[in-house]
Every structure is written in structure tokens, then in C-alpha cells.
Design a protein around this motif. Sequence first.
Motif, PDB file in Angstrom:
ATOM      1  N   ALA A 217       3.827 -12.892  -1.189  1.00  0.00           N
ATOM      2  CA  ALA A 217       2.743 -12.100  -0.606  1.00  0.00           C
ATOM      3  C   ALA A 217       2.783 -10.705  -1.212  1.00  0.00           C
ATOM      4  N   VAL A 218       1.631 -10.238  -1.658  1.00  0.00           N
ATOM      5  CA  VAL A 218       1.497  -8.882  -2.165  1.00  0.00           C
ATOM      6  C   VAL A 218       0.773  -8.069  -1.106  1.00  0.00           C
ATOM      7  N   ALA A 219       1.409  -6.988  -0.682  1.00  0.00           N
ATOM      8  CA  ALA A 219       0.807  -6.118   0.327  1.00  0.00           C
ATOM      9  C   ALA A 219       0.707  -4.705  -0.234  1.00  0.00           C
ATOM     10  N   ALA A 220      -0.506  -4.191  -0.258  1.00  0.00           N
ATOM     11  CA  ALA A 220      -0.740  -2.829  -0.733  1.00  0.00           C
ATOM     12  C   ALA A 220      -1.451  -2.046   0.356  1.00  0.00           C
ATOM     13  N   HIS A 221      -1.055  -0.797   0.535  1.00  0.00           N
ATOM     14  CA  HIS A 221      -1.735   0.042   1.519  1.00  0.00           C
ATOM     15  C   HIS A 221      -3.173   0.263   1.062  1.00  0.00           C
ATOM     16  N   ASP A 222      -4.081   0.163   2.003  1.00  0.00           N
ATOM     17  CA  ASP A 222      -5.499   0.316   1.683  1.00  0.00           C
ATOM     18  C   ASP A 222      -5.788   1.602   0.917  1.00  0.00           C
ATOM     19  N   GLN A 223      -5.041   2.664   1.228  1.00  0.00           N
ATOM     20  CA  GLN A 223      -5.331   3.936   0.580  1.00  0.00           C
ATOM     21  C   GLN A 223      -5.104   3.870  -0.928  1.00  0.00           C
ATOM     22  N   PHE A 224      -4.107   3.090  -1.363  1.00  0.00           N
ATOM     23  CA  PHE A 224      -3.859   2.974  -2.798  1.00  0.00           C
ATOM     24  C   PHE A 224      -4.969   2.165  -3.479  1.00  0.00           C
ATOM     25  N   ILE A 225      -5.409   1.091  -2.820  1.00  0.00           N
ATOM     26  CA  ILE A 225      -6.500   0.309  -3.377  1.00  0.00           C
ATOM     27  C   ILE A 225      -7.751   1.169  -3.500  1.00  0.00           C
ATOM     28  N   LYS A 226      -8.059   1.923  -2.449  1.00  0.00           N
ATOM     29  CA  LYS A 226      -9.249   2.775  -2.466  1.00  0.00           C
ATOM     30  C   LYS A 226      -9.140   3.869  -3.519  1.00  0.00           C
ATOM     31  N   GLN A 227      -7.931   4.402  -3.716  1.00  0.00           N
ATOM     32  CA  GLN A 227      -7.738   5.431  -4.739  1.00  0.00           C
ATOM     33  C   GLN A 227      -8.040   4.880  -6.129  1.00  0.00           C
ATOM     34  N   HIS A 228      -7.549   3.687  -6.404  1.00  0.00           N
ATOM     35  CA  HIS A 228      -7.811   3.081  -7.707  1.00  0.00           C
ATOM     36  C   HIS A 228      -9.296   2.789  -7.872  1.00  0.00           C
TER      37      HIS A 228
ATOM     38  N   THR B 253      -4.524 -15.214   7.183  1.00  0.00           N
ATOM     39  CA  THR B 253      -4.306 -14.697   8.530  1.00  0.00           C
ATOM     40  C   THR B 253      -2.872 -14.963   8.975  1.00  0.00           C
ATOM     41  N   ALA B 254      -2.374 -16.158   8.673  1.00  0.00           N
ATOM     42  CA  ALA B 254      -1.000 -16.502   9.039  1.00  0.00           C
ATOM     43  C   ALA B 254       0.012 -15.652   8.275  1.00  0.00           C
ATOM     44  N   ILE B 255      -0.247 -15.433   6.992  1.00  0.00           N
ATOM     45  CA  ILE B 255       0.644 -14.596   6.186  1.00  0.00           C
ATOM     46  C   ILE B 255       0.637 -13.164   6.707  1.00  0.00           C
ATOM     47  N   ARG B 256      -0.538 -12.657   7.051  1.00  0.00           N
ATOM     48  CA  ARG B 256      -0.650 -11.299   7.578  1.00  0.00           C
ATOM     49  C   ARG B 256       0.208 -11.151   8.839  1.00  0.00           C
ATOM     50  N   TRP B 257       0.188 -12.154   9.702  1.00  0.00           N
ATOM     51  CA  TRP B 257       0.995 -12.104  10.918  1.00  0.00           C
ATOM     52  C   TRP B 257       2.481 -12.068  10.588  1.00  0.00           C
ATOM     53  N   ARG B 258       2.890 -12.843   9.592  1.00  0.00           N
ATOM     54  CA  ARG B 258       4.315 -12.867   9.226  1.00  0.00           C
ATOM     55  C   ARG B 258       4.774 -11.555   8.606  1.00  0.00           C
ATOM     56  N   LEU B 259       3.861 -10.854   7.953  1.00  0.00           N
ATOM     57  CA  LEU B 259       4.248  -9.634   7.253  1.00  0.00           C
ATOM     58  C   LEU B 259       4.298  -8.405   8.153  1.00  0.00           C
ATOM     59  N   LYS B 260       3.773  -8.505   9.353  1.00  0.00           N
ATOM     60  CA  LYS B 260       3.562  -7.302  10.164  1.00  0.00           C
ATOM     61  C   LYS B 260       4.849  -6.533  10.459  1.00  0.00           C
ATOM     62  N   ASP B 261       5.987  -7.216  10.515  1.00  0.00           N
ATOM     63  CA  ASP B 261       7.255  -6.531  10.758  1.00  0.00           C
ATOM     64  C   ASP B 261       8.075  -6.326   9.483  1.00  0.00           C
ATOM     65  N   MET B 262       7.508  -6.687   8.336  1.00  0.00           N
ATOM     66  CA  MET B 262       8.235  -6.581   7.072  1.00  0.00           C
ATOM     67  C   MET B 262       7.773  -5.394   6.230  1.00  0.00           C
ATOM     68  N   LEU B 263       6.645  -4.797   6.606  1.00  0.00           N
ATOM     69  CA  LEU B 263       6.073  -3.726   5.811  1.00  0.00           C
ATOM     70  C   LEU B 263       6.521  -2.363   6.320  1.00  0.00           C
ATOM     71  N   ASP B 264       6.465  -1.368   5.436  1.00  0.00           N
ATOM     72  CA  ASP B 264       6.806  -0.010   5.842  1.00  0.00           C
ATOM     73  C   ASP B 264       5.552   0.776   6.234  1.00  0.00           C
ATOM     74  N   PHE B 265       4.459   0.076   6.514  1.00  0.00           N
ATOM     75  CA  PHE B 265       3.245   0.681   7.054  1.00  0.00           C
ATOM     76  C   PHE B 265       2.566  -0.351   7.952  1.00  0.00           C
ATOM     77  N   HIS B 266       1.565   0.066   8.704  1.00  0.00           N
ATOM     78  CA  HIS B 266       0.937  -0.824   9.680  1.00  0.00           C
ATOM     79  C   HIS B 266       0.148  -1.918   8.982  1.00  0.00           C
ATOM     80  N   ILE B 267       0.252  -3.133   9.513  1.00  0.00           N
ATOM     81  CA  ILE B 267      -0.403  -4.278   8.889  1.00  0.00           C
ATOM     82  C   ILE B 267      -1.923  -4.109   8.849  1.00  0.00           C
ATOM     83  N   ASP B 268      -2.500  -3.369   9.791  1.00  0.00           N
ATOM     84  CA  ASP B 268      -3.949  -3.156   9.797  1.00  0.00           C
ATOM     85  C   ASP B 268      -4.411  -2.323   8.609  1.00  0.00           C
ATOM     86  N   ASP B 269      -3.469  -1.629   7.963  1.00  0.00           N
ATOM     87  CA  ASP B 269      -3.798  -0.794   6.807  1.00  0.00           C
ATOM     88  C   ASP B 269      -3.479  -1.486   5.488  1.00  0.00           C
TER      89      ASP B 269
END
Length: 316
Positions: free
Chosen positions: A134-145, A95-111
Motif C-alpha cells: 500500500a502506498v500512502a501519501a499525504h494529500d498535501q504532497f499530492i496537491k503540491q505536485h 476501503t479495506a486497505i484504508r481501514w488497515r492503514l489507519k493506525d500505521m501512518l504518521d498522519f490521519h487516514i482521512d488526509d
Amino acid sequence: MRLFSKTKKTVGWMSITIQEDGIYMAHVTLMPAAQPQVGLIAFYPADKTQTTATLEKIAKELHVDRYECTNLLNSGEYQLLSVDAPNVPQDELKTAIRWRLKDMLDFHIDDATIDVLDIPGDKNAPERKGAMYAVAAHDQFIKQHQSLFEQVGIPLSVIDIPEMAQRNISALLEPEDRGLALLFFDNTGGLLTITFAGELYLSRRLDVTLAQLLQTDIDQKNTCYDRVTLELQRSFDHFERQFRFITVSKLMLAPLGDGGSGLQEYLAANLYMPVETFNLDAVLDISKVPALQQPQQQQLYFMALGAALRHEVTTL
């Protein structure tokens, strides 16, 4: 790094890597007190429009439902970010990592699907705040795989990333109490990793492809060699500043196939550390797959073999 998982099945991993020219597969079994054993490699040519049909063919011909299967994300489907380790209880870490990443990603943290990897600090300076990947992947890519493999009836247990596949091979090459730099190239570019005690400490992407390194034009080839050398020097300087407690013993070049000796010679003449190439049979038992004795085949299956060398670790 486990992004999602299902029930474990059999000993050893079958990696299924989807690349531009087709699907590469490798099955590796970790052996007690012996080299990991490669039991199978396979290649099925396919372009993007043929992926589903080719995976269906693989499922039938190789009976992959008998294996624990892993698949790699492509380089554009995730971000690998270094962050300071938050001072929170273990159950609040993600949860803490997710908060730190929210402004570092090129997509919304909720995704985002998030996983984390510890970067151990100096054991002689425990008071120093550590870092994490931290590894962040857009949910759509995970779901596609997930959807692709479920559609063809292949039981996918883990989605991993190329950096961790390369880490698995690097860990087998490390000298005791020393770090190791490992450099791999394919037709998407280069990947530099530095590992120590089996852990990934640094990862850098290089915008130079295998085809550029193997071209026949000498001037253009040397320009590419210069670019690689400069990126390596910068990466090593950064690493030394960040991790003074680790001595990198050497730079190992992953197999480049035919005509790859020029890069090793160039880097050896221009870097301050030893530069060596290696053959996979130095760390893997490839007796059941004699095709892997060829450097070109080692280059083609490098990531598939690294992914199949996966071993269970404690996730955070």
C-alpha cells in the motif's frame, strides 16, 4: 502505480524528476520486440527556490505538452507498507486497505491518498493468503505536485514512486523464472528492490549515500561497505523466509559513476550470491543519446529513465 490520472495522449512517457541539484528529464518509448528507446534526456540546474521558473522554462523549450508526463514523489512524501491482502470483493479493496492503514501512518487516514499493488503469491499454493503493498501519501504532497505542474502548464498524467521506477528497470534485467535484486544509490541513500516476473516483491531503503560510497577515506568507505553488506544479508534472509518459491539469481548494482567498482568487488566477496554491475545499454536503446554511454550520466538519469519506462498495468 497510478495515484491520479488524466486523459492519455501520446506514445511513450516523459518523466520529470525534481532533485536537489535540479530537474532531470527522460523520454522513453516502449518498442515491440525491441529494446525500449530513449529519445531524449535533459537536465536543468535549479535549487528549490527556482523550481517553478525552471519548469516554466522547460515547458517552453521542450514543448512538453506533446508528451504524457510523469513525476516521482520524493522519499519523504509517502509511505510504502506491506499488508495482508483483505478477503473482500474487488470494489471494496481500497476501503479495506484504508481501514488497515489507519493506525500505521504518521498522519490521519482521512488526509491520505492511497493506492495498492498486488504481491503475487506462489501459484502452486493458491490457498495461501497473499500480501499487498500500500502506498500512502499525504494529500498535501499530492496537491503540491499537481499545483506546481498545473501552474506552469505541464500536463501531468501520473504521480509515481521511485520503487516502481526501479522496478521497471529491474524487470528488463530479470532472468527467466528467477528473481532479481537491484541496488541503486544516490545522494539521498540506497534503494534495494527484488522483483520476480516483473512484480515488486521487496523494497528496502539503505541509509548510505552515494557520496559516502565514493569517498576517498578507505576506512570510512569500508565501514559503509560493511553497513551495506549487513543490510543486504538481512534483507535477503527475510526475503527467503517470506517467498520460498522465488530464487533470486543475482544482485545487480545500478551504475554508480566513476569509482564505483570497489563496492561490487566487496559485495561479491561477502555475499553468497553473484554480484554484477550493469550498463543501461544492455536493456535500453540509447543510440539517440550518446551521453548515456557514460556511467556517471547513467547514475544521474537512472530514476528518470525508470519512471519513463512506465507501462500501463491493471490497478486494484
